[in-house]
Design a protein around this motif. Structure first.
Motif, PDB file in Angstrom:
ATOM      1  N   ILE A  70      59.030  35.574  55.463  1.00 13.31           N
ATOM      2  CA  ILE A  70      58.508  36.512  54.450  1.00 13.31           C
ATOM      3  C   ILE A  70      59.198  36.269  53.106  1.00 13.31           C
ATOM      4  O   ILE A  70      58.537  36.176  52.074  1.00 13.31           O
ATOM      5  N   LEU A  71      60.519  36.141  53.132  1.00  6.36           N
ATOM      6  CA  LEU A  71      61.259  35.908  51.879  1.00  6.36           C
ATOM      7  C   LEU A  71      60.839  34.588  51.241  1.00  6.36           C
ATOM      8  O   LEU A  71      60.646  34.493  50.032  1.00  6.36           O
ATOM      9  N   GLU A  72      60.681  33.580  52.075  1.00  6.52           N
ATOM     10  CA  GLU A  72      60.284  32.250  51.599  1.00  6.52           C
ATOM     11  C   GLU A  72      58.902  32.312  50.945  1.00  6.52           C
ATOM     12  O   GLU A  72      58.688  31.758  49.874  1.00  6.52           O
ATOM     13  N   HIS A  73      57.981  33.012  51.606  1.00  2.00           N
ATOM     14  CA  HIS A  73      56.612  33.147  51.093  1.00  2.00           C
ATOM     15  C   HIS A  73      56.608  33.812  49.719  1.00  2.00           C
ATOM     16  O   HIS A  73      55.917  33.368  48.802  1.00  2.00           O
ATOM     17  N   ARG A  74      57.403  34.877  49.580  1.00  2.00           N
ATOM     18  CA  ARG A  74      57.460  35.580  48.285  1.00  2.00           C
ATOM     19  C   ARG A  74      58.024  34.664  47.204  1.00  2.00           C
ATOM     20  O   ARG A  74      57.541  34.647  46.078  1.00  2.00           O
ATOM     21  N   LYS A  75      59.065  33.924  47.538  1.00  2.00           N
ATOM     22  CA  LYS A  75      59.681  33.015  46.563  1.00  2.00           C
ATOM     23  C   LYS A  75      58.701  31.929  46.150  1.00  2.00           C
ATOM     24  O   LYS A  75      58.607  31.562  44.980  1.00  2.00           O
ATOM     25  N   GLU A  76      57.967  31.412  47.124  1.00  2.00           N
ATOM     26  CA  GLU A  76      56.985  30.356  46.861  1.00  2.00           C
ATOM     27  C   GLU A  76      55.908  30.842  45.899  1.00  2.00           C
ATOM     28  O   GLU A  76      55.561  30.155  44.942  1.00  2.00           O
ATOM     29  N   ARG A  77      55.375  32.036  46.188  1.00  2.00           N
ATOM     30  CA  ARG A  77      54.337  32.622  45.335  1.00  2.00           C
ATOM     31  C   ARG A  77      54.848  32.833  43.911  1.00  2.00           C
ATOM     32  O   ARG A  77      54.141  32.573  42.945  1.00  2.00           O
ATOM     33  N   LEU A  78      56.088  33.302  43.817  1.00  2.00           N
ATOM     34  CA  LEU A  78      56.711  33.544  42.518  1.00  2.00           C
ATOM     35  C   LEU A  78      56.767  32.237  41.725  1.00  2.00           C
ATOM     36  O   LEU A  78      56.394  32.172  40.559  1.00  2.00           O
ATOM     37  N   LYS A  79      57.207  31.183  42.403  1.00  2.91           N
ATOM     38  CA  LYS A  79      57.338  29.865  41.775  1.00  2.91           C
ATOM     39  C   LYS A  79      55.960  29.334  41.360  1.00  2.91           C
ATOM     40  O   LYS A  79      55.799  28.785  40.281  1.00  2.91           O
ATOM     41  N   GLN A  80      54.988  29.544  42.245  1.00  6.38           N
ATOM     42  CA  GLN A  80      53.621  29.084  41.992  1.00  6.38           C
ATOM     43  C   GLN A  80      53.075  29.699  40.704  1.00  6.38           C
ATOM     44  O   GLN A  80      52.505  29.001  39.863  1.00  6.38           O
ATOM     45  N   ILE A  81      53.258  31.017  40.574  1.00  4.35           N
ATOM     46  CA  ILE A  81      52.743  31.723  39.394  1.00  4.35           C
ATOM     47  C   ILE A  81      53.512  31.286  38.154  1.00  4.35           C
ATOM     48  O   ILE A  81      52.928  31.028  37.103  1.00  4.35           O
ATOM     49  N   GLU A  82      54.820  31.157  38.306  1.00  4.39           N
ATOM     50  CA  GLU A  82      55.638  30.692  37.180  1.00  4.39           C
ATOM     51  C   GLU A  82      55.168  29.305  36.726  1.00  4.39           C
ATOM     52  O   GLU A  82      55.000  29.046  35.536  1.00  4.39           O
ATOM     53  N   ASN A  83      54.925  28.413  37.682  1.00  4.79           N
ATOM     54  CA  ASN A  83      54.478  27.053  37.353  1.00  4.79           C
ATOM     55  C   ASN A  83      53.133  27.042  36.642  1.00  4.79           C
ATOM     56  O   ASN A  83      52.924  26.262  35.717  1.00  4.79           O
ATOM     57  N   LEU A  84      52.220  27.912  37.104  1.00 10.82           N
ATOM     58  CA  LEU A  84      50.903  27.988  36.462  1.00 10.82           C
ATOM     59  C   LEU A  84      51.056  28.325  34.984  1.00 10.82           C
ATOM     60  O   LEU A  84      50.351  27.774  34.136  1.00 10.82           O
ATOM     61  N   ILE A  85      51.994  29.234  34.715  1.00 15.13           N
ATOM     62  CA  ILE A  85      52.190  29.658  33.322  1.00 15.13           C
ATOM     63  C   ILE A  85      52.867  28.552  32.513  1.00 15.13           C
ATOM     64  O   ILE A  85      52.453  28.243  31.397  1.00 15.13           O
ATOM     65  N   VAL A  86      53.875  27.918  33.100  1.00 17.82           N
ATOM     66  CA  VAL A  86      54.558  26.823  32.398  1.00 17.82           C
ATOM     67  C   VAL A  86      53.557  25.697  32.109  1.00 17.82           C
ATOM     68  O   VAL A  86      53.517  25.157  31.007  1.00 17.82           O
ATOM     69  N   ASP A  87      52.699  25.384  33.100  1.00 24.18           N
ATOM     70  CA  ASP A  87      51.715  24.311  32.915  1.00 24.18           C
ATOM     71  C   ASP A  87      50.676  24.659  31.850  1.00 24.18           C
ATOM     72  O   ASP A  87      50.102  23.766  31.230  1.00 24.18           O
ATOM     73  N   SER A  88      50.417  25.933  31.670  1.00 22.91           N
ATOM     74  CA  SER A  88      49.417  26.337  30.668  1.00 22.91           C
ATOM     75  C   SER A  88      49.956  26.132  29.256  1.00 22.91           C
ATOM     76  O   SER A  88      49.184  26.122  28.297  1.00 22.91           O
ATOM     77  N   SER A  89      51.246  25.986  29.143  1.00 15.26           N
ATOM     78  CA  SER A  89      51.998  25.803  27.884  1.00 15.26           C
ATOM     79  C   SER A  89      51.418  26.604  26.715  1.00 15.26           C
ATOM     80  O   SER A  89      51.282  27.805  26.816  1.00 15.26           O
ATOM     81  N   GLU A  90      50.996  25.948  25.621  1.00 14.94           N
ATOM     82  CA  GLU A  90      50.636  26.746  24.436  1.00 14.94           C
ATOM     83  C   GLU A  90      49.290  27.461  24.553  1.00 14.94           C
ATOM     84  O   GLU A  90      48.980  28.323  23.755  1.00 14.94           O
ATOM     85  N   ASN A  91      48.476  27.098  25.580  1.00 15.46           N
ATOM     86  CA  ASN A  91      47.194  27.801  25.759  1.00 15.46           C
ATOM     87  C   ASN A  91      47.365  29.172  26.389  1.00 15.46           C
ATOM     88  O   ASN A  91      46.524  30.042  26.225  1.00 15.46           O
ATOM     89  N   GLY A  92      48.411  29.327  27.181  1.00 18.86           N
ATOM     90  CA  GLY A  92      48.606  30.584  27.895  1.00 18.86           C
ATOM     91  C   GLY A  92      47.605  30.736  29.028  1.00 18.86           C
ATOM     92  O   GLY A  92      46.695  29.907  29.195  1.00 18.86           O
ATOM     93  N   ILE A  93      47.776  31.762  29.824  1.00 17.47           N
ATOM     94  CA  ILE A  93      46.880  31.978  30.971  1.00 17.47           C
ATOM     95  C   ILE A  93      46.733  33.481  31.210  1.00 17.47           C
ATOM     96  O   ILE A  93      47.668  34.249  30.969  1.00 17.47           O
ATOM     97  N   THR A  94      45.561  33.906  31.631  1.00 20.07           N
ATOM     98  CA  THR A  94      45.315  35.342  31.858  1.00 20.07           C
ATOM     99  C   THR A  94      45.533  35.669  33.340  1.00 20.07           C
ATOM    100  O   THR A  94      45.453  34.779  34.201  1.00 20.07           O
ATOM    101  N   PRO A  95      45.768  36.935  33.667  1.00 21.46           N
ATOM    102  CA  PRO A  95      45.917  37.321  35.078  1.00 21.46           C
ATOM    103  C   PRO A  95      44.703  36.906  35.908  1.00 21.46           C
ATOM    104  O   PRO A  95      44.847  36.437  37.041  1.00 21.46           O
ATOM    105  N   SER A  96      43.487  37.028  35.340  1.00 23.19           N
ATOM    106  CA  SER A  96      42.280  36.645  36.090  1.00 23.19           C
ATOM    107  C   SER A  96      42.299  35.165  36.441  1.00 23.19           C
ATOM    108  O   SER A  96      41.928  34.769  37.549  1.00 23.19           O
ATOM    109  N   GLU A  97      42.727  34.354  35.481  1.00 18.79           N
ATOM    110  CA  GLU A  97      42.782  32.903  35.742  1.00 18.79           C
ATOM    111  C   GLU A  97      43.810  32.584  36.824  1.00 18.79           C
ATOM    112  O   GLU A  97      43.596  31.697  37.649  1.00 18.79           O
TER     113      GLU A  97
END
Ligand SMILES: [Zn+2]
Length: 337
Positions: free
Chosen positions: A258-285
């Motif tokens: 469970i802890l691993e899954h939460r950490k993974e999801r956190l990292k996944q979302i963080e990465n999506l935002i970092v990858d979006s760089s100057e365009n940014g990303i919305t919660p829906s995306e």
């Protein structure tokens, strides 16, 4: 009824409407001074089924000339699948309802109760809403209330027989069990543990196969992780009995997962935002990225979790938000890879 540990019994209630009303567990710690944990749904048919099961257990004990006294019911948290049957079970069985102080405060009135289900946080970060959006939200809320009341047999508990602190001990069949707060999924959530037996009643916090739902306004990701860590540190934990699904006989592995899954999801979302760089990303995306091609229902469930994660990452100052024209919120990384 299944005996999941010597003298601990599980009544599995059938659910309905798929994920809206999942099958629900009621536990009985049977003996001379027993306890019921959680009350399940409050519709007539389901309550009748639970009462029949408890009566059958009583007969079985009496047949074996064993003491059987079941006078108390403890609720793990103020979600309708856990408390709705309580008042009817009290009437049918003559038991006392025990609530933690926090749970009691939430079940006092319909207004307070439903406030904890209102999808605020800027309506899950859809930010500025159009008139049609507002009408949709209003209707969704009304339909939600109606479904809760009907499908769950929702009955609030404004007159519990006993209220207790979130951190205390309770004697069950002459043995001491520890009640401790475990917020995260719900702010009033409590757990019940007996170290000698190594048995934990985890409510909705730890489930065998299902990922616990987290979402605004009442859930908190940081609290949830802390609660799971605290449970992981319990001495001698052997068996976890969750509010849905089967007993967990490998608690250490499941908690780590469970802890691993939460950490993974956190990292996944963080990465999506970092990858979006100057365009940014919305919660829906972000929701669409995490659950591509899934329907509206799954997306609306996932959305709450995404919003909590975004707030958590903001708090860690890893991302920042910007409100754009038409009320769209975009998230931007505060650092680049
Ligand atoms: Zn719950």
């Amino acid at each position: 009824m299944e005996e999941v540990y010597p003298d601990i019994f599980l009544i599995k209630e059938k659910g309905a409407y798929g994920a809206f009303k999942p099958p629900q567990n009621i536990y009985i710690i049977a003996g001379s001074d027993g306890l019921i944990i959680d009350a399940g749904y409050g519709d007539k048919k389901t309550v009748k089924y639970a009462v029949r099961q408890i009566r059958a257990l009583e007969n079985e004990f009496r047949g074996e000339k064993r003491d059987f006294s079941l006078n108390r019911l403890l609720i793990t948290h103020a979600h309708p699948d856990h408390f709705s049957g309580a008042v009817k079970l009290r009437e049918a069985l003559g038991i006392k309802i025990i609530l933690s102080n926090l749970t009691a405060a939430r079940l006092e009135s319909r207004k307070i109760f439903f406030e904890k289900f209102a999808a605020t946080r800027e309506q899950l970060m859809r930010s500025k809403r159009t008139l049609i959006g507002r009408i949709k939200d209003f209707l969704r809320e009304r339909i939600g209330h109606f479904m809760f009341a009907r499908a769950f047999g929702l009955t609030l508990i404004n007159n519990p027989d006993l209220t207790i602190p979130e951190n205390c001990e309770i004697s069950i069949n002459g043995e001491n069990w520890r009640i401790f707060p475990s917020p995260g999924h719900a702010s009033d959530h409590i757990s019940l543990y007996n170290e000698k037996k190594g048995v934990l009643f985890s409510g909705d916090n730890v489930l065998r196969t299902i990922t616990t739902w987290l979402g605004p306004p009442d859930s908190d990701l940081e609290d949830y992780i802390k609660s799971i860590e605290e449970i992981s540190n319990l001495k001698n934990i052997q068996l976890i009995l969750g509010a849905h699904g089967s007993p967990i006989t490998n608690p250490t592995e499941r908690l780590a997962e469970i802890l691993e899954h939460r950490k993974e999801r956190l990292k996944q979302i963080e990465n999506l935002i970092v990858d979006s760089s100057e365009n940014g990303i919305t919660p829906s995306e972000i929701v669409e990225h995490l659950y591509p091609g899934e329907g509206m229902w799954k997306h609306s469930i996932a959305r709450g979790y995404v919003v909590l994660t975004l707030e958590y990452l903001e708090k860690l100052e890893k991302i920042s938000r910007k409100l754009e024209k038409k009320g769209i919120i975009r998230f931007y990384p505060t650092y680049s890879k």
